[in-house]
Design a protein around this motif. Structure first.
Motif, PDB file in Angstrom:
ATOM      1  N   UNK A 192       0.827  -1.222   0.000  1.00 20.96           N
ATOM      2  CA  UNK A 192       0.000   0.000   0.000  1.00 20.96           C
ATOM      3  C   UNK A 192       0.852   1.259   0.000  1.00 20.96           C
ATOM      4  N   UNK A 193       0.243   2.356  -0.405  1.00 20.71           N
ATOM      5  CA  UNK A 193       0.982   3.615  -0.517  1.00 20.71           C
ATOM      6  C   UNK A 193       1.459   4.118   0.840  1.00 20.71           C
ATOM      7  N   UNK A 194       0.693   3.848   1.901  1.00 18.85           N
ATOM      8  CA  UNK A 194       1.137   4.353   3.203  1.00 18.85           C
ATOM      9  C   UNK A 194       2.396   3.627   3.666  1.00 18.85           C
ATOM     10  N   UNK A 195       2.579   2.379   3.261  1.00 19.64           N
ATOM     11  CA  UNK A 195       3.821   1.675   3.593  1.00 19.64           C
ATOM     12  C   UNK A 195       4.974   2.187   2.732  1.00 19.64           C
ATOM     13  N   UNK A 196       4.675   2.475   1.480  1.00 21.76           N
ATOM     14  CA  UNK A 196       5.722   3.045   0.624  1.00 21.76           C
ATOM     15  C   UNK A 196       6.139   4.417   1.139  1.00 21.76           C
ATOM     16  N   UNK A 197       5.197   5.171   1.678  1.00 26.70           N
ATOM     17  CA  UNK A 197       5.528   6.466   2.275  1.00 26.70           C
ATOM     18  C   UNK A 197       6.563   6.292   3.383  1.00 26.70           C
ATOM     19  N   UNK A 198       6.369   5.266   4.203  1.00 24.10           N
ATOM     20  CA  UNK A 198       7.312   4.995   5.301  1.00 24.10           C
ATOM     21  C   UNK A 198       8.675   4.570   4.772  1.00 24.10           C
ATOM     22  N   UNK A 199       8.668   3.764   3.723  1.00 22.51           N
ATOM     23  CA  UNK A 199       9.933   3.301   3.140  1.00 22.51           C
ATOM     24  C   UNK A 199      10.722   4.483   2.572  1.00 22.51           C
ATOM     25  N   UNK A 200      10.044   5.355   1.858  1.00 21.60           N
ATOM     26  CA  UNK A 200      10.731   6.533   1.305  1.00 21.60           C
ATOM     27  C   UNK A 200      11.258   7.444   2.413  1.00 21.60           C
ATOM     28  N   UNK A 201      10.524   7.525   3.508  1.00 19.34           N
ATOM     29  CA  UNK A 201      10.969   8.367   4.609  1.00 19.34           C
ATOM     30  C   UNK A 201      12.282   7.854   5.187  1.00 19.34           C
ATOM     31  N   UNK A 202      12.445   6.517   5.229  1.00 22.13           N
ATOM     32  CA  UNK A 202      13.711   5.955   5.710  1.00 22.13           C
ATOM     33  C   UNK A 202      14.852   6.267   4.764  1.00 22.13           C
ATOM     34  N   UNK A 203      14.516   6.572   3.504  1.00 23.68           N
ATOM     35  CA  UNK A 203      15.530   6.951   2.514  1.00 23.68           C
ATOM     36  C   UNK A 203      15.699   8.473   2.430  1.00 23.68           C
ATOM     37  N   UNK A 204      15.155   9.178   3.427  1.00 24.10           N
ATOM     38  CA  UNK A 204      15.257  10.642   3.527  1.00 24.10           C
ATOM     39  C   UNK A 204      14.501  11.353   2.415  1.00 24.10           C
ATOM     40  N   UNK A 205      13.433  10.715   1.909  1.00 20.16           N
ATOM     41  CA  UNK A 205      12.587  11.337   0.888  1.00 20.16           C
ATOM     42  C   UNK A 205      11.192  11.512   1.484  1.00 20.16           C
ATOM     43  N   UNK A 206      10.720  12.724   1.548  1.00 21.28           N
ATOM     44  CA  UNK A 206       9.419  13.016   2.136  1.00 21.28           C
ATOM     45  C   UNK A 206       8.356  13.014   1.041  1.00 21.28           C
ATOM     46  N   UNK A 207       7.666  11.861   0.894  1.00 21.38           N
ATOM     47  CA  UNK A 207       6.591  11.709  -0.085  1.00 21.38           C
ATOM     48  C   UNK A 207       5.327  11.302   0.657  1.00 21.38           C
ATOM     49  N   UNK A 208       4.343  12.165   0.672  1.00 21.08           N
ATOM     50  CA  UNK A 208       3.102  11.859   1.380  1.00 21.08           C
ATOM     51  C   UNK A 208       2.242  10.918   0.555  1.00 21.08           C
ATOM     52  N   UNK A 209       1.298  10.270   1.244  1.00 23.06           N
ATOM     53  CA  UNK A 209       0.357   9.395   0.547  1.00 23.06           C
ATOM     54  C   UNK A 209      -0.458  10.175  -0.476  1.00 23.06           C
ATOM     55  N   UNK A 210      -0.793  11.404  -0.145  1.00 23.27           N
ATOM     56  CA  UNK A 210      -1.572  12.226  -1.078  1.00 23.27           C
ATOM     57  C   UNK A 210      -0.800  12.446  -2.378  1.00 23.27           C
ATOM     58  N   UNK A 211       0.502  12.701  -2.257  1.00 19.18           N
ATOM     59  CA  UNK A 211       1.337  12.900  -3.453  1.00 19.18           C
ATOM     60  C   UNK A 211       1.428  11.611  -4.261  1.00 19.18           C
ATOM     61  N   UNK A 212       1.677  10.496  -3.579  1.00 16.08           N
ATOM     62  CA  UNK A 212       1.774   9.205  -4.265  1.00 16.08           C
ATOM     63  C   UNK A 212       0.464   8.862  -4.962  1.00 16.08           C
TER      64      UNK A 212
END
Length: 518
Positions: A192-212
């Motif tokens: 799901x996108x909310x899990x991908x949001x968390x994964x990107x955050x660990x990579x120092x990329x701030x991508x919200x679910x709304x953006x995805x």
């Protein structure tokens, strides 16, 4: 005053009537209790039992059924070298793929230690090799597009910039590869996108679910003409399979508990060289949705027993039934039996399952044959078995209660009979609709993770993206590479182009440009 002798016949008659009524009530209550017991055992099996529909005696049944083909002539059997064996493979670790890049680390003794205890120098006598798999986490990089500007010093009429390639989402920092990565992660790997949001955050990329989510909608808009082109080619085919499943869409102007449906349509032939898999979101399960989607289709449509598909039946659209659904009813009837009755190999349910096993054994044997060979063998071997199955159902239908599991199974088979036998008419038809069920399974698995769609627009976008991912898989293309290629090349066509311009991107013509699925 009436005499006692005159009232006795009336009392006796009333008592007999009451007794008959009581006996009838007892029989009805006993049937209802049996029905509740069957439902309890079925729910218990679904909750705690194995989901496989394999019969414990399946191997024996298939061995018995395969003897039917022993009399076939060599030319009818084809050049099959496959043999059925009960021997199990020896357990062991599979070798790592040779396609994975390798780095050799060599371990040698220091020169000072390359001396034997006797004083003589040691020499190399061989090597011991072992492999260890190492993973490099996903890495990101920023591509900085620099457009050089040019101007004329003499006239100074203006400036000219070097053009930048068209992007999948204008004025966005999402590249084709990033979008393809997100699409495959959600619509193939069920992330799901909310899990991908968390994964990107660990990579120092701030991508919200709304953006995805917005990126998925924009990607679907770009790919919609290509989806329509795949739809065009699906309608041209002569054999199509269909199925549907539920999903929950929150903001669809209906009650929250109202169910929506994801419909699936795919190529349905044995020898299809241009497989297409398309999902279609609709708010209801009305058969008119299938009729609208398949408008212009002429051929065989293979479906389950849902009556909504009957609206499509015509001289141009011939419905074909699903043998697996008929067999599944008997499999459920077996599971609801008490344990002692389940072990009775001569029971009605066990007898029916053996008849289905013979039909499936023939299909297993003729799978690799040509369309013509399959047709001939089905006429010679499967058709008599189908007639035998029908006669058995007709002989036992009156011996079973309508509400009993075995009674429902027999009546379902007889009601669907005209559709079930149609696979015998064409050697390119499948015996069942299981291929469509397998294609809809990725959506069902994903639904367990993301639970619902927020809007109908999002549900339609999901249907489109699922379609492209599963069509790539059906054509043995690596989905990430294929989706990335589409997102890179389609923007270059501009806003206005003919549908034929998309034919260069069809999956069956991309085998040389896109790596195969591993």
């Amino acid at each position: 005053m009436k005499s006692t002798a005159n009232t006795l016949p009336y009392e006796t008659e009333n008592l007999q009537k009451q007794l008959l009524d009581s006996q009838s009530t007892i029989v009805q209550l006993q049937e209802k209790i049996r029905w509740y017991e069957e439902q309890f055992r079925l729910l218990k099996q679904k909750r705690f039992g194995a989901s496989s529909e394999k019969n414990p005696d399946q191997m024996q049944l298939f061995n018995e059924a395969e003897s039917i083909l022993d009399s076939l002539k060599p030319e009818e059997q084809g050049e099959q070298e496959e043999t059925v064996s009960d021997t199990r493979k020896k357990p062991g670790r599979k070798a790592l793929s040779p396609d994975i890049p390798r780095e050799v680390v060599r371990y040698e003794l220091p020169e000072a230690e390359q001396v034997c205890a006797c004083g003589h120098a040691l020499h190399e006598a061989g090597e011991d090799k072992s492999e260890q798999l190492e993973i490099i986490p996903a890495t990101l990089k920023v591509i900085e597009h620099v457009q050089v500007k040019y101007a004329c010093r003499a006239c100074e009429t203006g400036m000219t910039s070097a053009p930048k390639p068209a992007q999948p989402i204008p004025r966005s920092f999402a590249s084709a590869s990033l979008l393809a990565y997100i699409i495959v992660a959600k619509f193939m790997d069920s992330l799901p996108l909310y899990r991908q949001e968390t994964i990107f955050k660990r990579l120092s990329i701030d991508l919200s679910r709304a953006t995805l989510s917005n990126w998925m909608l924009k990607s679907a808009e770009l790919l919609e003409p290509f989806y329509d082109r795949l739809h065009f080619y699906l309608i041209q085919q002569k054999r199509v399979q269909a199925d549907e499943t539920t999903l929950n869409v929150i903001q669809d102007d209906r009650e929250t508990k109202s169910k929506s449906y994801m419909w699936l349509y795919q190529s349905g032939g044995h020898d299809n060289q241009r497989p297409v898999v398309l999902y279609d979101y609709q708010a209801t399960r009305a058969g008119t949705h299938a009729a609208n989607f398949l408008q212009g289709f002429s051929g065989h449509l293979q479906v389950d027993g849902y009556a909504g598909y009957h609206a499509l039946a015509s001289e141009h659209c011939i419905l074909v039934g699903c043998m697996a659904h008929a067999r599944r009813k008997f499999d459920e009837a077996l599971k609801v039996l008490p344990k002692a009755s389940r072990q009775n190999k001569h029971g009605l349910t066990q007898t029916a399952l053996r008849k289905f096993a013979r039909l499936y054994a023939i299909e297993k044997q003729i799978k690799a044959l040509s369309t013509e060979q399959r047709y001939v063998i089905r006429q010679e071997k499967s058709k008599p078995l189908m007639l035998e199955l029908k006669q058995w159902c007709e002989a036992n239908v009156t011996k079973t209660a309508k509400e009993a599991a075995i009674g429902k199974a027999i009546r379902y088979t007889l009601n669907q009979w005209d559709y079930l036998v149609r696979y015998l008419e064409d050697g390119n038809l499948q015996i069942d609709n299981n291929a469509a069920e397998r294609r809809i399974k990725p959506f069902v698995i994903g639904r367990k993770n993301w639970l619902f769609n927020q809007t109908p627009r999002g549900a339609k976008a999901s249907a489109l993206l699922y379609s492209l991912v599963q069509t790539a898989v059906a054509n043995n293309l690596e989905p990430f590479a294929y989706i990335k290629y589409l997102l890179t090349e389609l923007p270059k066509l501009g806003r206005h182009y003919e549908p034929e311009a998309l034919d260069q991107f069809l999956p069956w013509v991309m085998t040389e440009k896109i790596p195969p699925l591993k």
